[in-house]
Design a protein around this motif. Structure first.
Motif, PDB file in Angstrom:
ATOM      1  N   SER A 199       0.834  -1.209   0.000  1.00  0.00           N
ATOM      2  CA  SER A 199       0.000   0.000   0.000  1.00  0.00           C
ATOM      3  C   SER A 199       0.866   1.255   0.000  1.00  0.00           C
TER       4      SER A 199
ATOM      5  N   ILE B 180       3.122   4.341   0.192  1.00  0.00           N
ATOM      6  CA  ILE B 180       4.510   4.676  -0.156  1.00  0.00           C
ATOM      7  C   ILE B 180       5.294   3.415  -0.525  1.00  0.00           C
TER       8      ILE B 180
ATOM      9  N   ASP C 201       4.883  -7.715   3.195  1.00  0.00           N
ATOM     10  CA  ASP C 201       3.777  -7.040   3.901  1.00  0.00           C
ATOM     11  C   ASP C 201       2.987  -8.099   4.640  1.00  0.00           C
ATOM     12  N   ARG C 202       2.206  -7.633   5.632  1.00  0.00           N
ATOM     13  CA  ARG C 202       1.279  -8.573   6.293  1.00  0.00           C
ATOM     14  C   ARG C 202      -0.037  -8.649   5.518  1.00  0.00           C
TER      15      ARG C 202
ATOM     16  N   ALA D 186       4.758 -11.263   5.723  1.00  0.00           N
ATOM     17  CA  ALA D 186       5.464 -11.201   7.008  1.00  0.00           C
ATOM     18  C   ALA D 186       4.875 -10.092   7.872  1.00  0.00           C
ATOM     19  N   ASP D 187       4.986 -10.298   9.172  1.00  0.00           N
ATOM     20  CA  ASP D 187       4.630  -9.254  10.143  1.00  0.00           C
ATOM     21  C   ASP D 187       5.944  -8.728  10.700  1.00  0.00           C
ATOM     22  N   VAL D 188       6.214  -7.434  10.490  1.00  0.00           N
ATOM     23  CA  VAL D 188       7.536  -6.901  10.860  1.00  0.00           C
ATOM     24  C   VAL D 188       7.767  -6.848  12.365  1.00  0.00           C
TER      25      VAL D 188
ATOM     26  N   CYS E 194       9.212   0.480   4.865  1.00  0.00           N
ATOM     27  CA  CYS E 194       8.039   1.365   4.782  1.00  0.00           C
ATOM     28  C   CYS E 194       6.917   0.938   5.729  1.00  0.00           C
TER      29      CYS E 194
ATOM     30  N   ALA F  53      10.905   7.451   8.060  1.00  0.00           N
ATOM     31  CA  ALA F  53      10.584   8.159   9.296  1.00  0.00           C
ATOM     32  C   ALA F  53       9.410   9.068   8.940  1.00  0.00           C
TER      33      ALA F  53
ATOM     34  N   TYR G 107       3.159   8.273  17.691  1.00  0.00           N
ATOM     35  CA  TYR G 107       3.712   8.327  16.330  1.00  0.00           C
ATOM     36  C   TYR G 107       4.968   9.199  16.303  1.00  0.00           C
TER      37      TYR G 107
ATOM     38  N   LYS H 163       8.802   7.995  15.268  1.00  0.00           N
ATOM     39  CA  LYS H 163       9.539   8.512  14.116  1.00  0.00           C
ATOM     40  C   LYS H 163      10.829   9.221  14.562  1.00  0.00           C
TER      41      LYS H 163
ATOM     42  N   PRO I 265       8.946  12.540   5.153  1.00  0.00           N
ATOM     43  CA  PRO I 265       7.977  13.337   4.401  1.00  0.00           C
ATOM     44  C   PRO I 265       6.885  13.923   5.290  1.00  0.00           C
TER      45      PRO I 265
ATOM     46  N   VAL J  49       1.438  12.564   3.062  1.00  0.00           N
ATOM     47  CA  VAL J  49       1.459  11.896   1.758  1.00  0.00           C
ATOM     48  C   VAL J  49       0.077  11.288   1.537  1.00  0.00           C
TER      49      VAL J  49
ATOM     50  N   THR K 173      -1.990   8.716   0.990  1.00  0.00           N
ATOM     51  CA  THR K 173      -2.012   7.245   1.020  1.00  0.00           C
ATOM     52  C   THR K 173      -3.241   6.802   1.824  1.00  0.00           C
TER      53      THR K 173
END
Ligand code: NAD
Length: 239
Positions: free
Chosen positions: A17, A19, A38-39, A54-56, A82, A134, A148, A152, A176, A179, A181
């Motif tokens: 999804s 970025i 991605d999960r 994967a789950d980070v 990301c 970040a 959040y 970051k 950034p 964005v 998204t």
């Protein structure tokens, strides 16, 4: 500019999804081979794409995903982190639960740490490059986003630490402002459509990421690149 990313072995997390997806598309357009982690399910985009679930936040899951991509491609030249969540938005700190705070840190900080930890041997061998997402929220932030912002800020500090820890591997992060998204739409809704509000496209961020991933930025290491249309440059001085 010649990015010379053709044939490079690239791994992107958060690739389903926003970025991350824009980065995947941009690397594919340059002729890179891309492992999209991605999960959530990753769209089928091209032959050069390897989608890995994967789950980070889960170390075994991250280790397996990195191994799958690196073994398929015979190494890793570039890793882009990301995957992220916004967590509480507009929630006063007095009403933010410890569980919500920890959940944001788990994805946005521990997730990036685990990615780099397991990719580092491959990247060291390739003298590769890491780019982490970040945010401008590491430096300037709206009320009600303590988790959040903390996460970051940690990514910015960890970027410097990783650049020092990993000789031969460049580690930078991008910061950034808003964005357009699914994450930002979910948090801000129609505000994104106000022409007075500067909003960037995922492709703008992908351009920053690809430059930092490429040898064109070989002198840049341990840095946080703030891209916010210059908004944070303006002081509060009433003039
Ligand atoms: N959108 C913005 O305004 C903005 C601004 C600055 C920074 N960022 C950062 O950019 C990154 C990407 O954000 P986006 O706006 O594209 O969001 P998005 O929600 O569109 O995409 C995030 C992706 O990360 C994945 N993800 C979340 N948790 C995961 C986990 N535990 N394991 C694996 N995958 C996981 C999601 O499935 C999703 O595909 C995030 O780190 C975000 O904090 C976003």
């Amino acid at each position: 500019m010649r990015l010379e990313l053709a044939g490079k072995a690239v791994l992107v997390t958060g690739a389903a999804s926003g970025i991350g997806l824009a980065c995947v598309q941009a690397f594919l357009a340059e002729g890179a081979r891309v492992g999209a982690v991605d999960r959530a399910p990753v769209p089928t985009l091209a032959d050069g794409l390897l989608a890995v679930h994967a789950d980070v936040t889960d170390e075994q899951s991250v280790a397996a995903a990195v191994g799958t991509v690196a073994e398929r491609f015979g190494g890793l030249d570039v890793v882009v982190g990301c995957a992220g969540i916004s967590g509480p938005v507009g929630t006063p700190v007095t009403e933010t639960s410890a569980a919500d705070f920890a959940a944001v840190m788990a994805v946005n900080v521990t997730g990036q740490f685990l990615l780099v930890k397991h990719a580092a041997p491959w990247l060291t061998a390739a003298r590769g490059s890491i780019v982490l997402l970040a945010s401008d929220s590491a430096f300037t932030i709206a009320p009600g986003m303590a988790a959040y912002g903390a996460s970051k800020g940690a990514v910015v500090a960890m970027t410097r630490a990783l650049a020092v820890d990993l000789p031969g591997v460049r580690v930078n992060c991008v910061c950034p402002s808003v964005v357009d998204t699914p994450m930002a739409r979910g948090d801000l809704g129609a505000v994104l459509d106000d022409p007075a509000f500067p909003v960037q496209a995922p492709e703008d961020v992908a351009d920053q990421v690809l430059y930092l991933a490429s040898a064109r930025s070989r002198t840049i290491n341990g840095q946080a690149v703030l891209a916010d249309f210059g908004v944070s440059a303006r002081s509060g001085f009433p003039a």
